[in-house]
Design an enzyme around this catalytic site. Structure first.
Site, PDB file in Angstrom:
ATOM      1  N   LYS A 256       1.040  -8.658  -9.686  1.00  0.00           N
ATOM      2  CA  LYS A 256      -0.195  -8.039  -9.164  1.00  0.00           C
ATOM      3  C   LYS A 256      -1.297  -7.190  -9.983  1.00  0.00           C
ATOM      4  O   LYS A 256      -0.638  -6.327 -10.702  1.00  0.00           O
ATOM      5  CB  LYS A 256      -0.127  -7.454  -7.691  1.00  0.00           C
ATOM      6  CG  LYS A 256      -1.173  -6.900  -6.988  1.00  0.00           C
ATOM      7  CD  LYS A 256      -1.131  -6.441  -5.516  1.00  0.00           C
ATOM      8  CE  LYS A 256      -2.182  -6.212  -4.825  1.00  0.00           C
ATOM      9  NZ  LYS A 256      -2.798  -4.765  -5.131  1.00  0.00           N
TER      10      LYS A 256
ATOM     11  N   MET B 204       0.748  -1.214  -0.065  1.00  0.00           N
ATOM     12  CA  MET B 204       0.024  -0.146  -0.012  1.00  0.00           C
ATOM     13  C   MET B 204       0.880   1.245   0.121  1.00  0.00           C
ATOM     14  O   MET B 204       1.800   1.447   1.045  1.00  0.00           O
ATOM     15  CB  MET B 204      -0.956  -0.007   1.273  1.00  0.00           C
ATOM     16  CG  MET B 204      -2.056  -0.884   1.356  1.00  0.00           C
ATOM     17  SD  MET B 204      -3.135  -0.857   2.574  1.00  0.00           S
ATOM     18  CE  MET B 204      -2.494  -1.594   3.745  1.00  0.00           C
TER      19      MET B 204
ATOM     20  N   CYS C  57      -2.168  -0.802 -10.548  1.00  0.00           N
ATOM     21  CA  CYS C  57      -2.740   0.774 -10.256  1.00  0.00           C
ATOM     22  C   CYS C  57      -3.498   1.579 -11.110  1.00  0.00           C
ATOM     23  O   CYS C  57      -3.328   1.421 -12.263  1.00  0.00           O
ATOM     24  CB  CYS C  57      -0.995   1.547 -10.006  1.00  0.00           C
ATOM     25  SG  CYS C  57      -1.363   3.195  -9.384  1.00  0.00           S
TER      26      CYS C  57
HETATM   27  C1  LIG Z   1      -3.893   3.328   0.265  1.00  0.00           C
HETATM   28  C2  LIG Z   1      -3.507   2.122  -0.629  1.00  0.00           C
HETATM   29  C3  LIG Z   1      -2.278   2.117  -1.398  1.00  0.00           C
HETATM   30  C4  LIG Z   1      -2.095   1.167  -2.193  1.00  0.00           C
HETATM   31  N1  LIG Z   1      -0.955   1.023  -2.922  1.00  0.00           N
HETATM   32  C5  LIG Z   1      -0.646  -0.064  -3.653  1.00  0.00           C
HETATM   33  C6  LIG Z   1       0.516  -0.313  -4.320  1.00  0.00           C
HETATM   34  O1  LIG Z   1       1.422   0.189  -4.109  1.00  0.00           O
HETATM   35  N2  LIG Z   1       0.662  -1.523  -5.023  1.00  0.00           N
HETATM   36  C7  LIG Z   1      -0.463  -2.387  -5.252  1.00  0.00           C
HETATM   37  O2  LIG Z   1      -0.333  -3.394  -6.032  1.00  0.00           O
HETATM   38  N3  LIG Z   1      -1.659  -2.281  -4.687  1.00  0.00           N
HETATM   39  C8  LIG Z   1      -1.670  -1.067  -3.902  1.00  0.00           C
HETATM   40  N4  LIG Z   1      -2.986  -1.054  -3.312  1.00  0.00           N
HETATM   41  C9  LIG Z   1      -4.069  -1.907  -3.285  1.00  0.00           C
HETATM   42  C10 LIG Z   1      -3.991  -3.279  -2.302  1.00  0.00           C
HETATM   43  O3  LIG Z   1      -2.744  -3.872  -2.250  1.00  0.00           O
HETATM   44  C11 LIG Z   1      -5.133  -4.082  -2.445  1.00  0.00           C
HETATM   45  O4  LIG Z   1      -5.294  -4.865  -3.440  1.00  0.00           O
HETATM   46  C12 LIG Z   1      -6.630  -3.524  -2.442  1.00  0.00           C
HETATM   47  O5  LIG Z   1      -6.519  -2.507  -1.097  1.00  0.00           O
HETATM   48  C13 LIG Z   1      -7.784  -4.521  -1.955  1.00  0.00           C
HETATM   49  O6  LIG Z   1      -7.465  -4.997  -0.807  1.00  0.00           O
HETATM   50  P1  LIG Z   1      -8.143  -4.744   0.736  1.00  0.00           P
HETATM   51  O7  LIG Z   1      -9.628  -4.837   0.320  1.00  0.00           O
HETATM   52  O8  LIG Z   1      -7.725  -5.852   1.649  1.00  0.00           O
HETATM   53  O9  LIG Z   1      -7.799  -3.134   1.239  1.00  0.00           O
HETATM   54  C14 LIG Z   1      -3.250   0.029  -2.543  1.00  0.00           C
HETATM   55  C15 LIG Z   1      -4.414   0.237  -1.791  1.00  0.00           C
HETATM   56  C16 LIG Z   1      -4.658   1.212  -0.512  1.00  0.00           C
HETATM   57  C17 LIG Z   1      -5.782   1.199   0.068  1.00  0.00           C
END
Ligand SMILES: Cc1cc2nc3c(=O)[nH]c(=O)nc-3n(C[C@H](O)[C@H](O)[C@H](O)COP(=O)(O)O)c2cc1C
Length: 354
Positions: free
Chosen positions: A147, A25, A108
Site C-alpha cells: 500500500k 487504520m 505512512c
Molecule cells: C486514523 C487513520 C489511520 C490510518 N492508518 C493506516 C495504517 O495503519 N496503514 C495504512 O496503510 N493506511 C492507514 N491509513 C490510511 C487509510 O488506509 C486510507 O488509505 C486513507 O484514509 C484514505 O482513505 P479514506 O479517504 O477512505 O479514508 C489511516 C487513515 C486514518 C484516517
C-alpha cells in the site's frame, strides 16, 4: 459501464468476495472493526500497520495485532519497517498467525515512522523498497501486497515509477492512496494516478481515498480500471456505508440498529483489549456512531465521561430499548471465539498510518 461490486476477484490464490476493501487504520482497525466490516460487505479487511521491529522483539503489545478471528477471512495483516531481513521474519510470523495476505506499508506519512526509513519515505528509495518486497515475498508463501501514497511531495508521480518495480519484486497487488505524504489527509485523492498505475501493472490495483458512497465507488472503478475500492474514514462508526457501497442498500440505520452495533462493538473490543484499554480506545467511536444526526449531541458527551463500558452499554440500552434484543440476535450469529489464535496481548496505536 457499471462494475458489479459484489463480484469476486483474486489476489494470487486468495479469492476476495467483493470489490470493497476495508482500509487499515491505526487506532481503529481492531478485530471487532474488521469482523464488523466483513459482516457489512467488505470482501477484504486489513489490520492496522504492525511494526516489524515490535514483532521481532516479540513486543507483547505488537503481537496483539496478530490475532486472527475465524470470521474475518480473507484478512491482510500490514507490516512496516525498513530492514528487509526483519520484514521477512515479521512476514513469517504474520503467516503463522493465520493471515491470508501480507501487506507492506509504503504509505505512512507520520514522522515517527518515516524517520526510521519506513512507510512513505521508501517511495524515494525504490531499490530499497524492492529489496523489502523481495525479502517478504521470498519469506512466505502468502501473496504480498503493497500500500502506497503517490509520493512524498505534492504533485509527485513516484508511485507510477515505483509501482511496476514492486510488482517485479513480488507484489501481487498494489493499493494506491493518491495523496502525497506531505498532504497527509488534506486536499483530495487524485485517482487519475490510479488509472495510470492500472495501465502500468498487470496485478490488481486497489483504489484508496475519498470513497464515501456507491456512486463514488462506481465512478472510480469505471474510470480507473481498479479491481476494488478501499473504504477508510467513511466506515468509522458507520458500517452501513460499506453496505451501501457493496449492495446499494441506502436506508439509514435506525437508532436501535446504531445502538446495537455500538454495544456489540464495545463488548467485542473489551474482549480483545481488556476493559482498561477499551475505555479510552472506544471514546472516539461514540462520536462516530452517534453523530450524523442519529442521537442528540449531549448524549455522546455523556458516554465519553463514563468510567466503565458497562455503564456505556447501560446508557445505550436506556436510550434505545429495542437494542437488547437485536444485540442478542447479532451475538448469536457470531461464531464463538474458540479456535481463534490468541497471542494474548494488546495493540498499540500510531495514528495516520497511510
Ligand atoms: C486514523 C487513520 C489511520 C490510518 N492508518 C493506516 C495504517 O495503519 N496503514 C495504512 O496503510 N493506511 C492507514 N491509513 C490510511 C487509510 O488506509 C486510507 O488509505 C486513507 O484514509 C484514505 O482513505 P479514506 O479517504 O477512505 O479514508 C489511516 C487513515 C486514518 C484516517
Amino acid at each position: 459501464m457499471l462494475v458489479d461490486l459484489r463480484e469476486s476477484w483474486w489476489i494470487g490464490p486468495v479469492e476476495i468476495p467483493s470489490r470493497v476493501v476495508l482500509a487499515p487504520m491505526a487506532g481503529v482497525s481492531v478485530q471487532a472493526f474488521r469482523r464488523q466490516g466483513r459482516r457489512f460487505g467488505a470482501g477484504l479487511v486489513c489490520s492496522e500497520m504492525v511494526s516489524c521491529a515490535g514483532i521481532e522483539h516479540r513486543n507483547e503489545r505488537t503481537l496483539g495485532y496478530l490475532r486472527v478471528a475465524r470470521d474475518e477471512h480473507p484478512l491482510a495483516i500490514q507490516i512496516f519497517g525498513s530492514d528487509p531481513v526483519v520484514m521477512g521474519e515479521a512476514a513469517r510470523m504474520v503467516e503463522g498467525a493465520g493471515a491470508d495476505i501480507v501487506d507492506i506499508n509504503f504509505g505512512c506519512p507520520v514522522r515517527k515512522v518515516t524517520k526510521t526509513g519506513a512507510g512513505a519515505t521508501l517511495l524515494d528509495d525504490p531499490d530499497h523498497a524492492c529489496r523489502i518486497v523481495d525479502a517478504v515475498a521470498s519469506a512466505v508463501s502468502l501473496p504480498v501486497s503493497v500500500k502506497m501514497r503517490r509520493g512524498l511531495e505534492n504533485g509527485s508521480r513516484a508511485c507510477l515509477e515505483v509501482g511496476p518495480r514492486l510488482v517485479e519484486a513480488g507484489a501481487q497487488t498494489l493499493t494506491l492512496h493518491p495523496r502525497s505524504a506531505r498532504q497527509m489527509y488534506t486536499g483530495s485523492a487524485d485517482h487519475s494516478l490510479t488509472a495510470e498505475l492500472v495501465e502500468r501493472v498487470d496485478v490488481p490495483v486497489i483504489a484508496s481515498g475519498d470513497i464515501v458512497s456507491r456512486a463514488r465507488a462506481q465512478a472510480v472503478l469505471a474510470t480507473t480500471g481498479a479491481a476494488a475500492v478501499m473504504v477508510g474514514r467513511a466506515a468509522q462508526g458507520n458500517p452501513w456505508a460499506l453496505r451501501e457501497i457493496a449492495d446499494g442498500a441506502a436506508e439509514e440505520p435506525t437508532c436501535v440498529e446504531v445502538a446495537a452495533e455500538l454495544i456489540l462493538f464495545v463488548r467485542e473490543t473489551v474482549r480483545e483489549l481488556g476493559e482498561r484499554r477499551a475505555v479510552g480506545f472506544l471514546k472516539k467511536f461514540y462520536g462516530w456512531y452517534l453523530g450524523r444526526g442519529r442521537f442528540p449531541r449531549p448524549f455522546k458527551q455523556e458516554l465519553v465521561l463514563l468510567g466503565t463500558t458497562g455503564e456505556v452499554v447501560e446508557r445505550l440500552l436506556a436510550a434505545a430499548p429495542g437494542a437488547a434484543e437485536l444485540v442478542a440476535r447479532l451475538e448469536a450469529e457470531l461464531p464463538d471465539s474458540a479456535g481463534e489464535i490468541v497471542l494474548d496481548s494488546m495493540p498499540i496505536s500510531i495514528y495516520g498510518g497511510g
